[in-house]
Design an enzyme around this catalytic site. Structure first.
Site, PDB file in Angstrom:
ATOM      1  CG  ASN A  99     -13.635  -2.433   0.862  1.00  0.00           C
ATOM      2  OD1 ASN A  99     -12.786  -3.298   0.976  1.00  0.00           O
ATOM      3  ND2 ASN A  99     -13.421  -1.330   0.179  1.00  0.00           N
ATOM      4  CE1 TYR A 129      -4.112  -1.689  -0.130  1.00  0.00           C
ATOM      5  CE2 TYR A 129      -3.108  -3.144   1.483  1.00  0.00           C
ATOM      6  CZ  TYR A 129      -4.108  -2.869   0.580  1.00  0.00           C
ATOM      7  OH  TYR A 129      -5.112  -3.786   0.367  1.00  0.00           O
ATOM      8  CG  HIS A 139      -7.138  -4.891  -3.423  1.00  0.00           C
ATOM      9  ND1 HIS A 139      -6.950  -3.541  -3.478  1.00  0.00           N
ATOM     10  CD2 HIS A 139      -6.294  -5.439  -4.343  1.00  0.00           C
ATOM     11  CE1 HIS A 139      -6.012  -3.264  -4.383  1.00  0.00           C
ATOM     12  NE2 HIS A 139      -5.606  -4.397  -4.916  1.00  0.00           N
TER      13      HIS A 139
END
Length: 139
Positions: free
Chosen positions: A113, A50, A116
């Site tokens: 969520n 990231y 990815h």
């Protein structure tokens, strides 16, 4: 055009044992799983993966979240795989995700969520290579 893309089933979804349901959705969509593994990211791996978000205010929380439990990484292949998988995932914010998408069904929040997916061919190539060697991709 046949493409490859990376999928990560994130710690929140793995903790809730949703990987089978998510993988079934991927396969039913027509995408092929050509490599897969379950791993627990180290802090160094999460920070490196990231790194593009390093200057953003959510970076630290994102890294902490991604090392909080195991993830399932897979390489998906198919016609326009990147766009196809992104459509199947749904919007980042599950409140905005279309009915029937992975995030609408399984996401808990914008961060948690469930999944990815790579956002462009260049990103997909980098992300696939981050997690998989050529010998691990068997499609």
């Amino acid at each position: 055009m046949i493409q490859q893309t990376l999928s990560i089933i994130k710690p929140d979804a793995v903790a809730r044992n949703l990987q089978g349901e998510i993988l079934a959705m991927i396969q039913k969509s027509g995408l092929r799983i050509i490599a897969m593994k379950m791993i627990r990211l180290t802090r160094a791996q999460a920070e490196a993966f990231y790194e593009v978000h390093k200057e953003r205010p959510f970076y630290g929380e994102l890294v902490e979240y991604m090392i909080s439990g195991p993830v399932v990484c897979s390489v998906l292949e198919g016609e326009d795989a990147i766009a196809s998988y992104r459509a199947l995932m749904g919007a980042t914010n599950p409140a905005n995700a279309a009915e029937g998408t992975i995030r609408r069904l399984y996401a808990q929040s914008v961060q948690a969520n469930a999944v990815h997916g790579s956002d462009a061919p260049e990103t997909a190539a980098r992300e696939v290579a981050f997690f998989f060697s050529r010998t691990e991709i068997v499609g």
